[in-house]
Enzyme design. Structure first.
Site, PDB file in Angstrom:
ATOM      1  N   GLY A   1      93.408 -32.281 -70.814  1.00 27.74           N
ATOM      2  CA  GLY A   1      93.556 -31.295 -69.755  1.00 27.74           C
ATOM      3  C   GLY A   1      94.210 -31.940 -68.550  1.00 27.74           C
ATOM      4  O   GLY A   1      94.489 -33.144 -68.545  1.00 27.74           O
ATOM      5  N   GLY A   2      94.462 -31.132 -67.522  1.00 31.84           N
ATOM      6  CA  GLY A   2      95.106 -31.677 -66.348  1.00 31.84           C
ATOM      7  C   GLY A   2      94.242 -32.671 -65.597  1.00 31.84           C
ATOM      8  O   GLY A   2      94.750 -33.535 -64.888  1.00 31.84           O
ATOM      9  N   MET A   3      92.919 -32.585 -65.767  1.00 27.47           N
ATOM     10  CA  MET A   3      92.008 -33.408 -64.995  1.00 27.47           C
ATOM     11  C   MET A   3      91.347 -34.498 -65.831  1.00 27.47           C
ATOM     12  O   MET A   3      90.964 -35.539 -65.315  1.00 27.47           O
ATOM     13  CB  MET A   3      90.940 -32.487 -64.399  1.00 27.47           C
ATOM     14  CG  MET A   3      89.914 -33.143 -63.528  1.00 27.47           C
ATOM     15  SD  MET A   3      88.898 -31.838 -62.784  1.00 27.47           S
ATOM     16  CE  MET A   3      87.448 -32.774 -62.340  1.00 27.47           C
TER      17      MET A   3
ATOM     18  N   VAL B   1      89.497 -35.813 -73.567  1.00 28.09           N
ATOM     19  CA  VAL B   1      88.247 -35.766 -74.327  1.00 28.09           C
ATOM     20  C   VAL B   1      88.424 -36.542 -75.631  1.00 28.09           C
ATOM     21  O   VAL B   1      89.421 -36.354 -76.343  1.00 28.09           O
ATOM     22  CB  VAL B   1      87.821 -34.315 -74.630  1.00 28.09           C
ATOM     23  CG1 VAL B   1      86.488 -34.295 -75.370  1.00 28.09           C
ATOM     24  CG2 VAL B   1      87.723 -33.512 -73.343  1.00 28.09           C
TER      25      VAL B   1
ATOM     26  N   LYS C   1      84.146 -37.050 -72.250  1.00 27.02           N
ATOM     27  CA  LYS C   1      85.219 -36.599 -71.360  1.00 27.02           C
ATOM     28  C   LYS C   1      85.468 -37.675 -70.316  1.00 27.02           C
ATOM     29  O   LYS C   1      84.565 -38.076 -69.577  1.00 27.02           O
ATOM     30  CB  LYS C   1      84.837 -35.280 -70.682  1.00 27.02           C
ATOM     31  CG  LYS C   1      85.869 -34.795 -69.672  1.00 27.02           C
ATOM     32  CD  LYS C   1      85.482 -33.467 -69.045  1.00 27.02           C
ATOM     33  CE  LYS C   1      85.669 -32.328 -70.024  1.00 27.02           C
ATOM     34  NZ  LYS C   1      85.513 -31.018 -69.349  1.00 27.02           N
TER      35      LYS C   1
ATOM     36  N   ASP D   1      86.319 -20.000 -65.622  1.00 24.96           N
ATOM     37  CA  ASP D   1      87.468 -20.308 -66.474  1.00 24.96           C
ATOM     38  C   ASP D   1      87.179 -19.933 -67.926  1.00 24.96           C
ATOM     39  O   ASP D   1      87.415 -20.722 -68.840  1.00 24.96           O
ATOM     40  CB  ASP D   1      87.813 -21.797 -66.361  1.00 24.96           C
ATOM     41  CG  ASP D   1      89.203 -22.116 -66.882  1.00 24.96           C
ATOM     42  OD1 ASP D   1      90.022 -21.178 -66.972  1.00 24.96           O
ATOM     43  OD2 ASP D   1      89.472 -23.282 -67.199  1.00 24.96           O
TER      44      ASP D   1
END
Length: 650
Positions: A19-21, A24, A39, A133
């Site tokens: 993901g962008g942040m 995983v 993560k 989200d």
């Protein structure tokens, strides 16, 4: 690639998601001997306090939730500069992959998933947490069909991802609620809207809104009506379509009260009452309807109220033969047409026009003019009406507003054999609704600047009341919401309330290292940031290029960013005047200079060069001067001679 172990306990085995942040991994807990999901916060965010707060908040929020349909959080920690969360490993694909491979789902299949997701969301909402989200990518389904919702408490909105970056914001903006797109606070009702989008996608394998840009998608969430799910999947029962549309109501108060209530409605769609309130809403200007007009919510006042002209018709139907809008409406019209003797012209008028259900209140007498909902106030639709000269020999039956069509499509009421319709029926256009002198059409101001809106408001003499609001979706200085809605009527001279975007509350700062300083400064200023340039020496970054920024990662919109500009492999001469010379010499050498001599000077020697020198107030042993200018940039390793004051010198 050699596997890595965090804190001697958690082994990273295989990358399974990005993901962008964070990224995983499938991992292994060496202490408890079990497979886990780990993560890891991306390295570039490890030193950013804003991202660390979000990352830790996700772990804390998720750890508060214990539910069979929520992925458990086992541990949170950091190994040197690596921050991580250890979670339950779900052995199965995410729902997005299942939809791609197996969609569209049957109603029962969608209900099976939705029931579990609804239970998970309700559990979170009871704990005061909003997911923010909800999307198929955040719903994992294991090999036994058990759904697990992940990323609870991540507390991220659109501001946490670049909406123009493929694979990050685009995946979220398709599921965002209208209130989130307007920059307002997310509530449990926002999660229910997003769940409605997921349900729409499961049943149709399509998303209700799409556009070339994420901003375009977000604008549709705010003001456009979703196309009918039955447009993409005709096998969807009308009652199920009503359920989907109620979940997608623009007004949060019109949606289901809980996620479980939405799931329960889908579970028991066949038990819907025989009287179904069906609402169709025609889009006003800028409404953006695509394809067939959608059916409104059955039980809560529909959706998109105030965005167009609404007509409702209450009609019974049987469970064995659920009514269809096209069949039921035409059947009702044919029955009414037979009563007034003008079947052919009514059907012809119906095919020529684009309108919703007939208003039952306008069909009370045989001489009533059939009224239809027009797409815009100034539009007219020709409708056949009974000639005023028609004189039936017997009393004309009066159709009722809830006349029941039979199973074969034959109207319940039919005219008597002696009724004689006019031999020369005429077509009379229905009256054209036009604004009264006291009212005017409300212009569409969405995506306009304030100046453009004021110009557009002049014909109706409207006043503009503007409120500036942060928006993670809409471009700064653009209007993204208005009240009254476009294409409605409002008194001349009244006020239109608009919200103008200030841009995102938090701005993502790109990696500018190595870029020319002037280019980097322009890029930051284009994001609404104030730039302060500080020069620094660097052995690796060439002169005139960027070394880094402070802060990095994200910054408050409109805040000041320090841009560190390289002057090449140079050092700045420290200002050590007045500093005791042993300490000053160390400071100069640590800065990368070479001190070749340090010379004591008497008060008279110093005053001979500087008449204003005050021997009584200057510290004995303090550095007086140097052969290099203080704070200047010089090549690394340059030589410097210093003089210091010695009160005992003659």
């Amino acid at each position: 690639m050699q596997s890595r172990t965090l804190n001697g306990r958690y082994r990273l085995d295989q990358l399974i998601g990005e993901g962008g942040m964070a990224v995983v991994y499938r991992g292994y807990d060496l202490v408890l001997g079990r497979v886990v999901a780990i993560k890891l916060l991306r390295e570039q965010f490890g030193s950013d306090q804003n991202f660390l707060l979000r990352f830790n908040r996700e772990a804390q929020s998720a750890a508060r939730l214990t539910h069979p349909n929520i992925a458990n959080v086992y541990d949170v920690g950091h190994d040197r500069d690596t921050h991580y969360i250890v979670m339950e490993f779900v052995n199965g694909p995410n729902l997005k992959d299942l939809i791609r491979r197996q969609g569209p789902f049957s109603v029962d299949g969608a209900a099976f998933i939705l029931r579990q997701v609804g239970d998970a969301l309700d559990a979170a909402h009871r704990h005061g947490l909003v997911h923010r989200d909800v999307k198929p990518q955040n719903i994992l389904v294991d090999e036994n069909g058990q759904a697990k919702v992940v990323d609870f408490g991540i507390a991220k909105g659109l501001s946490d991802s670049n909406l123009t970056e493929a694979g990050t914001g685009m995946g979220t903006v398709h599921y965002v609620s209208p209130e989130q797109a307007r920059g307002e606070r997310a509530t449990p009702a926002s999660d229910i809207y997003s769940t409605g989008i997921v349900l729409y996608e499961m049943l149709t394998k399509q998303l209700p809104f799409d556009a070339d840009t994420p901003v375009g998608v977000a604008m549709q969430h705010v003001s456009a009506l979703p196309p009918s799910p039955r447009e993409f999947n005709p096998n969807i029962p009308p009652q199920v379509e009503d359920i989907v549309m109620r979940a997608l109501a623009k007004d949060p108060n019109d949606r289901y009260p809980t996620a479980s209530a939405l799931a329960a409605a889908l579970d028991h769609w066949e038990e819907a009452p025989n009287e179904v309130q069906s609402t169709r809403v025609l889009a006003g200007a800028g409404g953006g309807i695509r394809g067939a007009r959608p059916r409104g919510a059955a039980a809560a006042g529909g959706y998109g109220a105030g965005r167009g002209t609404t007509r409702t018709a209450t009609r019974p139907h049987s469970r064995e033969q659920p009514f269809r809008d096209d069949v039921g409406c035409v059947t009702w019209l044919i029955g009414s047409a037979i009563l007034i003797g003008l079947v052919g012209l009514v059907v012809l008028g119906f095919k020529l026009g684009d309108f919703s259900f007939l208003d039952p209140s306008g069909a009370g007498t045989a001489t009533s003019t059939a009224q239809v909902a027009s797409p815009a106030p100034s539009a007219t639709v020709p409708v056949a009406v009974k000639s005023p000269t028609a004189t039936p020999t017997t009393a004309t039956p009066t159709p009722t507003s809830n006349a029941t069509p039979t199973g074969t499509g034959t109207p319940a009421a039919s005219p008597t054999a002696t009724e004689t319709p006019s031999p020369t029926p005429t077509e009379t256009p229905s009256p054209t609704p036009s604004p009264t002198a006291a009212n005017a059409n409300v212009p569409n101001l969405i995506n306009s600047t304030l100046e453009q809106a004021q110009t557009a408001a002049l014909p109706g003499e409207f006043k503009i009341n503007a409120q500036q609001v942060y928006s993670d979706v809409f471009e700064a200085n653009k209007i993204f919401d208005q009240d009254p809605a476009p294409a409605t009527q409002a008194p001349r001279g009244s006020t239109i309330n608009v919200k103008i975007s200030l841009g995102p509350q938090f701005v993502t700062i790109p990696n500018l290292v190595g870029q020319p300083v002037a280019q980097a400064k322009s890029q930051l200023e284009s994001k609404g940031l104030t730039v302060k340039i500080v020069e620094q020496g660097s052995k690796t970054v060439p002169s005139g290029a960027v070394i880094g920024t402070d802060p990095s990662g994200q910054a408050q919109n409109g805040s000041t960013i320090t841009l560190f500009a390289s002057v090449g492999d140079q050092v700045q001469v420290p200002d050590v005047q007045g500093v005791p010379y042993p300490q000053g010499l160390t400071t100069l050498e640590n800065a990368g200079l070479v001190v070749t001599s340090h010379i004591p000077q008497s008060c008279a020697q110093i005053q001979a060069q500087n008449s204003s020198f005050n021997c009584s107030s200057f510290p004995n042993g303090g550095i007086v001067s140097g052969t290099l200018q203080w704070n200047s940039w010089v090549p690394r390793g340059s030589s410097i001679d210093v003089a210091y004051y010695d009160a005992s010198a003659q």
